[in-house]
Write an enzyme that holds these catalytic residues in place. Structure first.
Site, PDB file in Angstrom:
ATOM      1  N   GLU A  71       0.825  -1.216   0.000  1.00  0.00           N
ATOM      2  CA  GLU A  71       0.000   0.000   0.000  1.00  0.00           C
ATOM      3  C   GLU A  71       0.857   1.263   0.000  1.00  0.00           C
ATOM      4  O   GLU A  71       0.599   2.208   0.736  1.00  0.00           O
ATOM      5  CB  GLU A  71      -0.955  -0.006   1.195  1.00  0.00           C
ATOM      6  CG  GLU A  71      -1.869  -1.226   1.198  1.00  0.00           C
ATOM      7  CD  GLU A  71      -2.961  -1.185   2.259  1.00  0.00           C
ATOM      8  OE1 GLU A  71      -2.693  -0.650   3.353  1.00  0.00           O
ATOM      9  OE2 GLU A  71      -4.062  -1.679   1.979  1.00  0.00           O
ATOM     10  N   ASP A 101      -8.421  -8.754   3.638  1.00  0.00           N
ATOM     11  CA  ASP A 101      -8.136  -7.660   4.554  1.00  0.00           C
ATOM     12  C   ASP A 101      -9.171  -7.549   5.663  1.00  0.00           C
ATOM     13  O   ASP A 101     -10.022  -6.638   5.623  1.00  0.00           O
ATOM     14  CB  ASP A 101      -8.091  -6.348   3.740  1.00  0.00           C
ATOM     15  CG  ASP A 101      -7.408  -5.231   4.481  1.00  0.00           C
ATOM     16  OD1 ASP A 101      -7.056  -5.442   5.648  1.00  0.00           O
ATOM     17  OD2 ASP A 101      -7.224  -4.158   3.887  1.00  0.00           O
ATOM     18  N   GLU A 133     -12.810  -1.987  11.961  1.00  0.00           N
ATOM     19  CA  GLU A 133     -12.797  -1.197  10.729  1.00  0.00           C
ATOM     20  C   GLU A 133     -13.878  -1.670   9.764  1.00  0.00           C
ATOM     21  O   GLU A 133     -14.536  -0.853   9.119  1.00  0.00           O
ATOM     22  CB  GLU A 133     -11.413  -1.322  10.078  1.00  0.00           C
ATOM     23  CG  GLU A 133     -11.320  -0.662   8.718  1.00  0.00           C
ATOM     24  CD  GLU A 133      -9.919  -0.766   8.107  1.00  0.00           C
ATOM     25  OE1 GLU A 133      -9.024  -1.352   8.747  1.00  0.00           O
ATOM     26  OE2 GLU A 133      -9.734  -0.242   7.000  1.00  0.00           O
TER      27      GLU A 133
HETATM   28  C1  BDP Z   1      -6.219  -1.958   5.955  1.00  0.00           C
HETATM   29  C2  BDP Z   1      -6.485  -0.607   6.535  1.00  0.00           C
HETATM   30  C3  BDP Z   1      -5.290   0.302   6.412  1.00  0.00           C
HETATM   31  C4  BDP Z   1      -4.062  -0.386   6.985  1.00  0.00           C
HETATM   32  C5  BDP Z   1      -3.878  -1.724   6.309  1.00  0.00           C
HETATM   33  C6  BDP Z   1      -2.734  -2.539   6.897  1.00  0.00           C
HETATM   34  O1  BDP Z   1      -7.584  -0.019   5.863  1.00  0.00           O
HETATM   35  O2  BDP Z   1      -5.581   1.490   7.096  1.00  0.00           O
HETATM   36  O3  BDP Z   1      -2.942   0.403   6.818  1.00  0.00           O
HETATM   37  O4  BDP Z   1      -5.035  -2.509   6.478  1.00  0.00           O
HETATM   38  O5  BDP Z   1      -3.013  -3.519   7.559  1.00  0.00           O
HETATM   39  O6  BDP Z   1      -7.254  -2.826   6.314  1.00  0.00           O
HETATM   40  O7  BDP Z   1      -1.587  -2.212   6.689  1.00  0.00           O
END
Ligand code: BDP
Length: 740
Positions: free
Chosen positions: A325, A399, A427
């Site tokens: 990401e 996720d 979340e």
């Molecule tokens: C996702 C979240 C994000 C996190 C990412 C992670 O939306 O904010 O940075 O996981 O685990 O679910 O790195």
């Protein structure tokens, strides 16, 4: 004694005063005798409330705890004794008198062979308790009954003390105790996604509890209470900062602040870790590169580790999110994840530190199914990591969705210690307001059978090392991490019920084979009441709550359908934007012909990442458990489901069932009014009403959207969505919490 003479006026005044006192005394008496509503509570005390055991039940406990023998020569022993004094004092009305050695009937003796002669003499602490285990036993000493909490270390004794308090808090019998406990995993860790700005990424409980600006000088009492709460459930490690890390965290100023927190946590057996930004050598080190094979970069990390260990001698190590990401990582320099992890592992190795490297990687430049990418990247690296590296794997391959099949990496890297990563903060399960007890979700993953070494190769056995211990995986490192749901809200977690998710995480990390129902009951007894008329309905409500969320958000294996970026509310229509794998249409693939992601051998072939028996099951829609149906299969709208209904009808039934389940929870909760303190009761009631509104919104928006593809009517008796689709699509929430 010389007295001033009194005037008649004085005696009238005195008489009035006496009547006044009498009236006041009567009033006080009346206040004491009248039935009182349960005390107002704000949730700050968590499950460590230590409210008095009713007089009618207290006698057997008092008899068994007539004296407390607990040495306090180290900070950890002191903390254990303080907790027992506080807890027993609360539960029994007054704390038992302290003594140096058991001298009366019913003494409670706590310690280690080193700290207590009596424990040494009893020879109770044994090797198999390890560093953190303990025994609680009813014994006889010099002809008198006593209870002993024995451990090899102070940390073990503390865990035993909390267990002992739990026995009282949940009203367990005390007469013949013989408990032996040792944690099944070594690292039981919270991951805070807290930024230095105090914004908590995906946090729904206010801002960060770490008041970085006032650290290291001001130590909020919350830090101690945080440590107590964690120690009480066996959590022994915490990563203070976000995996999307700021390099600033590793500057001397912030190391000093982290050290101050580490000092508070140390007596509670909790070690501090930090998330490290891979590009820190460039950002704060003035180097031109962060290439893990560059000698200067390696030297920089070594020096950085040395500095950290100077400030925090028991520093745990680094957690790293790399090449994920948009985060920097070794692949920016053409190196592998192993190159990056090993370089940092070498830096902390001389100090006994470890590196926890996250497997949450996927790239939109890779055309392959996102669900497959972590496995594809990491399996070839099995055996290539240093002995002090752990790879941290999310429970599922996408996720933290309300439901995911277990991650195919579990069982597939026998030479590498894999750490479980669960998300405690909700979340994707309704933020703080939706009541969703995550115990059953954690349990579902832990009990899933990977078949990696034949039947019974559960994820729990991968995590606690049993599956590969003594064979391929040698380092013996084991652990479980949970993304914390803790913030500065008075009740810590944003809602009273979200405290249970912190609790169940800790308990399952200690023993991944515990039952989430038992844990829910334990928590309810400590948090609300031991009254069966309260415990039963609350536990039932908790146990069904996560399934309700799955039903109204993402039934039958659907996933990743939430609003863009902030992830609040439904967004099945989300498409376009910077990357396909951040949209909903990528995951549901709905067309006029059907819905679902084909991950079979005919589709993306993600199923083949599982062991053969599992793959065979997931490859066939008829054999796939229905809760994962659309995760693995793209099926026509009139596909016949197990109930005999068409897929479309079954979806509508699930969405509606989820909403109904919330209505049921509200009814249950209303029925508990008067049995729970009004303050907490009212907040939960209000949150449930929000949940019902939002469950309806999820259902209606999803049905309105998918109906444009299915082009079928709703099954008989099911109400149409309250609004047309474009209404739902038009809603915007730029200020939803926790974002970014
Ligand atoms: C996702 C979240 C994000 C996190 C990412 C992670 O939306 O904010 O940075 O996981 O685990 O679910 O790195």
């Amino acid at each position: 004694m010389v007295r001033a003479s009194r005037t008649p006026g004085d005696s009238v005044h005195a008489a009035r005063q006496q009547t006044g006192f009498l009236a006041l005394a009567l009033l006080l008496l009346a206040a004491l005798l009248l039935p009182r509503p349960a005390l107002a509570e704000d949730g700050y005390d968590l499950w460590l409330r230590y409210r008095p055991i009713p007089e009618s039940e207290a006698a057997p406990y008092r008899a068994r705890i007539a004296q407390l023998v607990a040495p306090a020569t180290t900070p950890s022993q002191q903390a254990t004794r303080d907790e027992l004094v506080r807890g027993l004092g609360g539960l029994l009305g007054t704390p038992p008198p302290l003594a140096d050695a058991a001298g009366v009937e019913g003494a409670l003796i706590v310690g280690t062979p080193a700290s207590s002669k009596q424990i040494a003499r009893l020879g109770l602490a044994t090797k198999d308790l390890g560093r953190e285990g303990y025994r609680i036993r009813s014994v006889e000493i010099d002809g008198r009954d006593a209870t002993v909490i024995a451990a090899n270390t102070d940390a073990g004794a503390m865990h035993g003390a909390f267990h002992f308090l739990r026995l009282l808090q949940t009203r367990q019998p005390m007469a013949s105790l013989d408990i032996r406990e040792a944690p099944r995993t070594q690292l039981r860790m919270l991951n805070h996604w807290d930024n230095l700005t105090r914004h908590v990424e995906r946090g729904y409980a206010g801002e960060s509890i770490w008041d970085w600006h006032k650290l290291p000088d001001y130590l909020s009492p919350r830090y101690t209470d945080y440590a107590r709460a964690n120690a009480s459930i066996g959590i022994n490690a915490t990563v203070l900062n976000n995996v999307n890390a700021s390099a600033q965290q590793l500057t001397p100023m912030y190391i000093e602040k982290a050290a101050a927190l580490a000092n508070v946590f140390r007596p509670y057996g909790i070690r501090v870790f930090l998330s490290a930004r891979f590009s820190a050598p460039v950002e704060i080190g003035g180097l031109k590169t962060a290439d893990p094979l560059d000698p200067q970069v390696r030297a920089w990390w070594k020096a950085k580790a040395d500095d950290i260990y100077k400030a925090i001698p028991d520093f745990g190590g680094f957690l790293v999110k790399a090449n994920s990401e948009g985060q920097p990582g070794p692949q920016d320099y053409g190196r592998t994840h192993a190159d990056g992890a090993n370089m940092m592992a070498d830096a902390v190795k001389p100090h006994g530190g470890i590196v926890i490297w996250r497997a949450f990687v996927y790239s939109h430049e890779t055309p392959d199914d996102r669900a497959k990418q972590a496995y594809n990247e990491f399996v070839p690296l099995d055996g290539k990591f240093r002995g002090n590296v752990m790879v941290q794997v999310k429970n599922g391959a996408i996720d933290f969705q309300p439901r995911e099949p277990f991650h195919p990496l579990f069982g597939a890297m026998p030479k590498t210690p894999l750490m479980m990563e669960f998300q405690i903060t909700k979340e994707y399960l309704g933020f703080a307001t939706h009541l969703a007890y995550l115990g059953p979700m954690f349990e579902e993953t832990l009990r899933a059978d990977t078949y990696a070494r034949g039947k019974g190769s559960t994820v729990a056995k991968v995590i606690d090392g049993e599956l590969h211990r003594g064979t391929l995986f040698k380092s013996g490192l084991t652990g479980m991490a949970g993304v914390a749901n803790i913030g500065s809200d008075r009740n810590w977690s944003g809602s009273h019920f979200d405290q249970a998710n912190w609790y169940v995480f800790g308990r399952l990390a200690w023993n991944p084979e515990l039952s989430s129902r038992d844990i829910a009951e334990e928590w309810t007894r400590m948090t609300f009441s031991n009254d069966a008329a309260v415990v039963q309905p609350i536990v039932a409500m908790m146990m069904g709550s996560r399934e309700a969320v799955v039903d109204y958000m993402t039934p039958l294996g659907l996933h990743h359908l939430m609003g863009r970026s902030h992830h609040y509310g439904p967004g099945p229509w989300v498409e376009g934007g910077p990357r396909a794998d951040w949209t909903s249409v990528y995951y549901h693939r709905a067309t006029k012909d059907g819905i679902g992601f084909d991950r079979t051998t005919r589709g993306s072939d993600a199923v083949s990442q599982y062991a053969k028996p599992v793959a065979a099951q997931f490859d066939d829609p008829a054999k796939t458990p229905e809760e994962f149906l659309l995760w693995f299969h793209h099926l026509p709208w009139d596909y016949t489901t197990k109930s005999g209904r068409t897929l479309w009808d079954e979806l509508v039934v699930h969405y509606s069932r989820g909403v109904d389940a919330v209505a049921d929870m509200r009814r249950t909760w209303d029925g508990l009014s008067g049995k729970i303190d009004p303050e907490r009761h009212a907040q939960v009631a209000t949150f449930l009403s929000i949940q019902q509104k939002e469950a309806q919104w999820w259902r209606d928006a999803s049905i309105a959207y998918f109906q444009t593809f299915s082009q079928r009517p709703l099954p008989e008796g099911y109400a149409p969505p309250a609004h047309p689709l474009d209404y739902y699509e038009s809603l915007e929430f730029p200020f939803a919490p926790g974002n970014g």
